[in-house]
Design an enzyme around this catalytic site. Structure first.
Site, mmCIF file in Angstrom:
data_model
loop_
_atom_site.group_PDB
_atom_site.id
_atom_site.type_symbol
_atom_site.label_atom_id
_atom_site.label_comp_id
_atom_site.label_asym_id
_atom_site.label_seq_id
_atom_site.Cartn_x
_atom_site.Cartn_y
_atom_site.Cartn_z
ATOM 1 N N ARG A 183 -12.769 0.929 -12.250
ATOM 2 C CA ARG A 183 -12.135 -0.136 -11.464
ATOM 3 C C ARG A 183 -12.783 -1.478 -11.814
ATOM 4 O O ARG A 183 -13.985 -1.548 -12.079
ATOM 5 C CB ARG A 183 -12.394 0.196 -9.989
ATOM 6 C CG ARG A 183 -11.845 -0.780 -8.979
ATOM 7 C CD ARG A 183 -10.387 -0.621 -8.822
ATOM 8 N NE ARG A 183 -9.893 -1.208 -7.574
ATOM 9 C CZ ARG A 183 -8.617 -1.449 -7.353
ATOM 10 N NH1 ARG A 183 -7.701 -1.169 -8.267
ATOM 11 N NH2 ARG A 183 -8.215 -1.960 -6.202
ATOM 12 N N THR A 241 1.916 -0.462 -11.352
ATOM 13 C CA THR A 241 0.714 0.272 -11.767
ATOM 14 C C THR A 241 1.279 1.403 -12.592
ATOM 15 O O THR A 241 2.487 1.513 -12.726
ATOM 16 C CB THR A 241 -0.017 0.793 -10.510
ATOM 17 O OG1 THR A 241 -0.572 -0.322 -9.841
ATOM 18 C CG2 THR A 241 -1.137 1.779 -10.800
ATOM 19 N N THR A 295 -4.136 0.192 -13.702
ATOM 20 C CA THR A 295 -3.333 -0.921 -13.197
ATOM 21 C C THR A 295 -3.847 -2.296 -13.595
ATOM 22 O O THR A 295 -5.036 -2.462 -13.903
ATOM 23 C CB THR A 295 -3.278 -0.840 -11.651
ATOM 24 O OG1 THR A 295 -2.320 -1.765 -11.158
ATOM 25 C CG2 THR A 295 -4.619 -1.129 -11.011
ATOM 26 N N ASN A 306 -2.710 -4.395 -11.246
ATOM 27 C CA ASN A 306 -2.339 -4.669 -9.864
ATOM 28 C C ASN A 306 -0.886 -5.114 -9.796
ATOM 29 O O ASN A 306 0.003 -4.311 -9.672
ATOM 30 C CB ASN A 306 -3.277 -5.658 -9.174
ATOM 31 C CG ASN A 306 -3.026 -5.671 -7.668
ATOM 32 O OD1 ASN A 306 -2.563 -4.675 -7.121
ATOM 33 N ND2 ASN A 306 -3.311 -6.765 -6.998
ATOM 34 N N ASP A 311 -6.780 -7.152 -4.132
ATOM 35 C CA ASP A 311 -7.020 -5.911 -3.385
ATOM 36 C C ASP A 311 -8.216 -6.025 -2.440
ATOM 37 O O ASP A 311 -8.425 -5.160 -1.595
ATOM 38 C CB ASP A 311 -7.236 -4.728 -4.343
ATOM 39 C CG ASP A 311 -5.922 -4.087 -4.782
ATOM 40 O OD1 ASP A 311 -4.876 -4.411 -4.189
ATOM 41 O OD2 ASP A 311 -5.944 -3.284 -5.723
ATOM 42 N N SER A 329 -9.038 0.382 -3.428
ATOM 43 C CA SER A 329 -7.787 0.775 -4.087
ATOM 44 C C SER A 329 -7.070 1.838 -3.276
ATOM 45 O O SER A 329 -7.676 2.508 -2.434
ATOM 46 C CB SER A 329 -8.121 1.328 -5.472
ATOM 47 O OG SER A 329 -6.979 1.879 -6.083
ATOM 48 N N GLY A 366 2.420 2.185 -6.924
ATOM 49 C CA GLY A 366 3.126 1.844 -5.688
ATOM 50 C C GLY A 366 2.245 1.207 -4.633
ATOM 51 O O GLY A 366 2.598 1.204 -3.453
ATOM 52 N N GLY A 367 1.083 0.676 -5.028
ATOM 53 C CA GLY A 367 0.233 -0.012 -4.064
ATOM 54 C C GLY A 367 -0.084 0.891 -2.891
ATOM 55 O O GLY A 367 -0.451 2.053 -3.065
HETATM 56 O O1 DON Z 1 -5.496 -0.274 -6.602
HETATM 57 C C1 DON Z 1 -4.514 -0.415 -5.902
HETATM 58 O O2 DON Z 1 -4.309 0.206 -4.884
HETATM 59 C C2 DON Z 1 -3.452 -1.401 -6.349
HETATM 60 N N1 DON Z 1 -4.037 -2.411 -7.175
HETATM 61 C C3 DON Z 1 -2.387 -0.663 -7.048
HETATM 62 C C4 DON Z 1 -1.252 -1.560 -7.425
HETATM 63 C C5 DON Z 1 0.000 -0.848 -7.606
HETATM 64 O O3 DON Z 1 0.115 0.346 -7.451
HETATM 65 C C6 DON Z 1 1.136 -1.675 -7.953
HETATM 66 N N2 DON Z 1 2.257 -0.864 -8.240
HETATM 67 N N3 DON Z 1 3.170 -0.389 -8.153
#
Ligand code: DON
Length: 566
Positions: free
Chosen positions: A103, A377, A395, A397, A419, A448, A469-470
């Site tokens: 990370r 991501t 990712t 991000n 984040d 994350s 998907g954040g």
């Molecule tokens: O680490 C995380 O949780 C976020 N930076 C992930 C970002 C993400 O999944 C964006 N996408 N669809």
């Protein structure tokens, strides 16, 4: 059905090795692939193919995962990366388990209030532009993973990516649309570059990235130092200095990946192995599974309001805990054991009512409005012929990260600093709120939601999965697992099945409503839930070991994702 759709469907049914180019799937179509020797499921067909080619040359799952990621950095520029970060969950054929944290870290010059204006309000600088980047971890992660588990020479793993960058490749419809949509912002932060085509991109256009090829060659010749020191590092620092960026030579040189102990729990006889902090994914997934475990969800059935209500209530509670307690455990005492104690899980569900939705504000205080923007991501799942397995989520991000391309080096920087919790109680781009646990500190990793996960059944490899998907990553992984374990779906059915998500705040269920039964939505509303329609949640790429020992790849039909088998 149009003839082109028919051809695509036929290709999907007949085999998984020849379905490129693929674009514009409806989520009802399953992308299934069955193979004996190995499987790579990733966000792009060309990258999955690279992974399988590496296996054919004698590479193992770790080699294949590194080569696939490097290929994704070329063919999937919105998320595949060399200047972002990620997590790898590994299980060897003999059952050794490990996780690698690569990370991004906050630069040494970062500070707690760096994204607040003079009035103390958050600015957009954590989201776009030079200040939004954390110190990249991806390339260090590749070399660290390769040193411990790799088999083929690193040169072989990076060669396919160099070729794709140099010679170019045909872009998918989805990529063309996204690049066109990002044109104004890519132009705002960069001069002439490979990603902007003045007349606009269309499906099948060739994207050539000579500057990126140059950078990849530096990495090939000089190893880790080819990115973190020397000419590439000089270009990163020069790019930072050209605006308000703060990543220094020292930050780059000092970056280190870390091997960490996995979060591991038992769910009804399945061993679930996932990522510990600085991801919240493993702990939150474990909490969710343990919260629903006592209930007869198999009996209730998949398309029923009872499991949906129960899972929503579990999600509400797990995300409230995430916001309060989770951050980088190297900087903050994350109470991992307490959060997973059975008494605590029971206590957390004491106020669950089967006939009524809880209110998030009484589960934990706070309120805000969710501001979702286009985000990306990418996840890949890999199993090799010996049964070694790798789950990687990586990712930048946001979609195309910070939108800053390092001048002359051809790659996009991440905007991972978003984040962090820029201000306690104020949501980030995924609507997630945080506290002290996830406040900015120099050298700290931002929390994350990425949840690369591996499952064992009776001591043997059972499933490999993960998603972008954040904030919705954790719930997408949770649901796909249950689709297989509880409701006997095949891997591709489980991945294609419609999804929903609750993250405590905002107090609403985000649902792919078009694919849910309207009556189900009504029942949920009657229980007191607020529903919000959302086009799609996550892109799960997964592999299941079938009863006969074959591998079933499930590539998410919501985008260009592709399962390649051997
Ligand atoms: O680490 C995380 O949780 C976020 N930076 C992930 C970002 C993400 O999944 C964006 N996408 N669809």
């Amino acid at each position: 059905m149009k003839i082109t759709q028919l051809v695509i469907v036929l290709i999907l049914i007949i085999g998984c090795k020849s379905s490129y180019p693929v674009t514009g799937y409806e989520s009802s179509i399953q992308k299934k692939c069955i193979a004996d020797k190995g499987m790579v499921v990733s966000g792009h067909p060309l990258a999955s193919k690279v992974g399988i080619e590496i296996m054919k040359q004698g590479g193992n799952a770790v080699d294949a995962s590194i080569a696939t990621q490097l290929a994704l950095a070329v063919v999937y520029p919105r998320a595949g990366n060399i200047a972002g970060g990620g997590f790898m969950v590994y299980r060897s054929a003999s059952g050794e388990i490990n996780t690698l944290d690569y990370r991004e870290k906050a630069p040494a010059a970062a500070s707690k209030d760096m994204y607040l204006d003079s009035m103390g309000n958050p600015t957009r600088q954590s989201l776009e532009g030079h200040l939004a980047s954390g110190v990249p971890g991806t390339i260090d992660g590749h070399f660290t993973a390769h040193k411990k588990y790799g088999h083929l020479a690193f040169d072989k793993l990076i060669d396919p990516a160099i070729k794709l960058a140099e010679k170019g490749f045909a872009i998918t419809r989805d990529e063309a649309n996204r690049l066109n949509a990002a044109k104004p912002i890519l132009e705002k932060y960069n001069g002439k570059n490979a990603f902007v085509k003045p007349e606009g991109w269309k499906e099948g256009d060739i994207l050539i990235q000579p500057d990126l090829a140059w950078t990849l060659k530096k990495i090939k010749s000089n190893g880790r130092a080819g990115f973190y020191e020397g000419e590439v590092a000089d270009k990163i620092v020069a790019e930072m200095k050209s605006a308000n960026g703060i990543i220094s030579h020292q930050d780059l040189k000092q970056y280190n990946s870390i091997w960490r102990s996995a979060v591991s729990i038992d769910y009804k006889g399945y061993k679930v192995i996932s990522m510990p902090p600085p991801s919240s994914g493993g702990i939150a997934l474990a909490q969710l599974l343990k919260m629903v475990e006592p209930f007869p969800i198999q009996e209730w059935g998949h398309s029923d309001s009872r499991p949906l209500h129960l899972m929503t209530e579990a999600e509400r509670r797990a995300y409230a805990d995430r916001s309060q307690y989770l951050g980088d455990s190297d900087f903050y005492p994350v109470p991992q054991d307490s959060l997973l104690k059975s008494n605590y899980i029971k206590y957390r569900m004491l106020d669950f009512h089967a006939d009524k939705a809880s209110e998030s504000k009484s589960v934990y205080a706070g309120n805000f409005k969710l501001a979702l923007e286009h985000f990306e991501t990418t996840h890949l799942s890999v199993v090799d012929k010996d049964g070694n397995a790798v789950a990687v989520t990586t990712t930048l991000n946001g979609n195309y990260g910070s939108k800053v391309i390092v001048d002359g080096a051809g790659f996009l920087m991440n905007n991972e600093m978003d984040d962090f919790s820029a201000k306690p109680g104020v949501p980030n781009m995924f609507g997630l709120i945080g506290t002290e646990a996830n406040a900015i500190q120099p050298g700290k990793r931002m929390l994350s939601s990425m949840t690369p996960t591996i499952l064992e059944k009776n001591g043997k490899l059972f499933m490999v999965l993960g998603s972008p998907g954040g904030s919705t990553i954790i719930t997408a992984v949770f649901q796909v697992m249950l689709n297989v374990i509880e409701w006997n779906m095949s891997m591709s059915e489980a991945v294609a099945a419609s999804r929903f998500h609750h993250q405590w705040m905002p107090d609403e269920i985000m649902m792919e409503t078009k694919s849910f039964d309207a009556q189900l939505s009504e029942k949920l509303k009657n229980l007191g839930h607020k529903l919000r329609d959302i086009k799609s949640i996550g892109l799960v790429d997964a592999i299941l070991v079938m009863k006969n020992g074959k591998l079933e790849g499930g590539a998410d039909p919501r985008s260009d994702d592709h399962a390649e088998g051997w």
